[in-house]
Write a protein that holds these residues in place. Structure first.
Motif, short mmCIF file in Angstrom:
data_model
loop_
_atom_site.label_atom_id
_atom_site.label_comp_id
_atom_site.label_asym_id
_atom_site.label_seq_id
_atom_site.Cartn_x
_atom_site.Cartn_y
_atom_site.Cartn_z
N SER A 5 0.91 -1.22 0.10
CA SER A 5 -0.14 0.05 -0.04
C SER A 5 1.08 1.29 -0.17
O SER A 5 2.12 1.24 0.48
N TYR A 6 0.53 2.27 -0.43
CA TYR A 6 1.13 3.53 -0.48
C TYR A 6 0.06 4.50 -0.02
O TYR A 6 -0.90 4.74 -0.30
N VAL A 7 0.68 5.27 1.03
CA VAL A 7 -0.05 6.18 1.83
C VAL A 7 0.56 7.70 1.67
O VAL A 7 1.88 7.79 1.83
N LEU A 28 -1.67 0.55 8.46
CA LEU A 28 -2.39 1.43 7.79
C LEU A 28 -3.40 2.43 8.54
O LEU A 28 -3.27 3.62 8.30
N ARG A 32 -3.37 6.42 9.14
CA ARG A 32 -4.75 7.14 8.77
C ARG A 32 -4.70 8.03 10.04
O ARG A 32 -5.31 9.15 9.77
N THR A 37 -3.58 9.46 3.87
CA THR A 37 -4.51 9.10 2.94
C THR A 37 -3.87 7.92 2.09
O THR A 37 -2.92 7.96 1.55
N ILE A 38 -4.79 6.66 1.75
CA ILE A 38 -4.27 5.73 1.20
C ILE A 38 -4.44 5.92 -0.37
O ILE A 38 -5.54 6.18 -0.78
N ASN A 41 -3.45 0.41 -3.20
CA ASN A 41 -3.31 -0.93 -2.50
C ASN A 41 -3.16 -2.00 -3.54
O ASN A 41 -3.76 -1.84 -4.76
#
Length: 72
Positions: A5-7, A28, A32, A37-38, A41
């Motif tokens: 995932s990239y946040v 995650l 958050r 903000t994701i 995914n």
């Protein structure tokens, strides 16, 4: 299998890479709570990465469990 995932947080993209869905979701959730903000995914299966070892590019498993499986 692993999850990526990239946040987006504090004007930076943070990558979260896990083999466990539970651990991944916990990481995650913490990001958050900090206002992240994701943005993407992904679920990866049987993916090999490449690394440079002694100046030579080698294909290498991205996760410890994949490395253990390939080495017997």
């Amino acid at each position: 299998m692993f999850i990526v995932s990239y946040v987006w947080l504090h004007n930076q993209v943070h990558a979260v890479i896990s083999e466990s869905i539970k651990t991944h979701n916990q990481a995650l959730d913490k990001l958050r709570q900090q206002g992240g903000t994701i943005i993407q995914n992904e679920h990866k299966d049987n993916t090999l990465g490449s690394v440079i070892v002694n100046g030579k590019k080698s294909v290498w498993p991205l996760t410890k469990s994949e490395g253990l499986r390939s080495n017997g």
